[in-house]
Design an enzyme around this catalytic site. Structure first.
Site, PDB file in Angstrom:
ATOM      1  CG  HIS A 108       1.214   1.744   6.950  1.00  0.00           C
ATOM      2  ND1 HIS A 108       0.555   2.354   5.909  1.00  0.00           N
ATOM      3  CD2 HIS A 108       2.009   0.797   6.379  1.00  0.00           C
ATOM      4  CE1 HIS A 108       0.920   1.796   4.766  1.00  0.00           C
ATOM      5  NE2 HIS A 108       1.805   0.858   5.017  1.00  0.00           N
ATOM      6  CB  SER A 166      -0.971   0.003   1.188  1.00  0.00           C
ATOM      7  OG  SER A 166      -0.275  -0.101   2.409  1.00  0.00           O
ATOM      8  CD  GLU A 167       0.377   4.106   1.555  1.00  0.00           C
ATOM      9  OE1 GLU A 167      -0.472   4.683   0.866  1.00  0.00           O
ATOM     10  OE2 GLU A 167       0.103   3.220   2.375  1.00  0.00           O
ATOM     11  CB  THR A 168       7.353   1.994  -1.251  1.00  0.00           C
ATOM     12  OG1 THR A 168       6.853   0.696  -1.594  1.00  0.00           O
ATOM     13  CG2 THR A 168       8.861   1.937  -1.136  1.00  0.00           C
TER      14      THR A 168
END
Length: 262
Positions: free
Chosen positions: A75, A44-46
């Site tokens: 997060h 979902s995120e890097t």
């Protein structure tokens, strides 16, 4: 070769919470390179952290979904702070971001992020909302960055939702956050859906709780909560509303490290 870590955030055990890839870099990098790496990890995120020499910040921090750069991610910020701690960085850590200076401190055995509160304002439910999420809203508001906060009747309804991602994508909002009074010792339970950003359901969403916290502070008449995001992986967030700031506390666990062959 750049080193990476995959960190599960808002959990004290592996294979739960929300995974984020974290790269701590020494030099500047092209946007297209970062977006390509985020697409490759397909989380979902890097997060990309880069040491900077600034009076009010220690690191630049950017967040990329598989398809776009975003303005705020809880997060992945928690995951980055955890990664820096493992690398021997002493806190507090100050990040320069699209959402201003964000500070993370260790307290009571957890990492605590200091984020701007982004309360929702009541609005009419968009056409098709009930059908898209599969439940009838009891309250709807817009907060954050065009994010829809939807209060449902109870925690069981939130947990049992089986929404239609295609129908959610058609709504005129960036993300849909569903929330209800908590159960099982939690003050509130939520879930987050963001198919327009390439995320059908985000496992645990710190940024969403900058909207959730002010909402429940008004509803419950207090400023500290234990929140649970009821995705399949699940995760716990400790929330404290302090004026126009939300302090979000949580745990994190590194599950993988390695080098990119780039």
């Amino acid at each position: 070769m750049p080193e990476y870590r995959v960190v599960d955030a808002f959990t004290d055990r592996p294979l739960a919470g929300n995974p984020a890839a974290v790269l701590v870099l020494d030099d500047a990098y092209p946007d297209a390179w970062a977006q390509g790496i985020a697409a490759e990890f397909n989380l979902s995120e890097t997060a990309f952290a880069r040491r900077i020499d600034a009076p009010d910040a220690d690191y630049e921090l950017r967040w990329f979904t598989p398809v776009t750069e975003i303005d705020l991610c809880g997060h992945a910020t928690l995951a980055t702070a955890h990664a820096l701690t493992e690398l021997g960085v002493q806190g507090p850590v100050r990040f320069s971001t699209r959402s201003g200076i964000l500070t993370v401190r260790q307290r009571d055995g957890k990492l605590w992020m200091d984020f701007p509160a982004r309360p929702a304002t009541a609005t009419e439910a968009p056409e098709g909302l009930a059908e898209a999420i599969g439940a009838e809203p009891r309250w709807v508001g817009i907060g954050g960055n065009n994010d829809l906060l939807v209060e449902l009747a109870d925690a069981a309804t939130v947990r049992e939702l089986d929404p239609d991602p295609t129908a959610i994508r058609a709504l005129p909002v960036r993300m849909v956050i569903v929330t209800a009074p908590g159960d099982g010792g939690y003050d509130t339970v939520s879930r987050c859906f963001a198919p327009t950003m390439g995320i059908a359901e985000d496992p645990v969403t710190g940024a969403a709780h900058t909207i959730v916290a002010p909402h429940w502070a008004e509803r419950l008449g207090r400023t500290e909560f234990l929140a649970h995001q009821a995705s399949r992986r699940g995760g716990d967030l400790r929330l404290r509303l302090d004026g126009d700031r939300v302090h979000i506390g949580g745990d994190a666990v590194t599950v993988a490290t390695g080098d990119l062959n780039l």
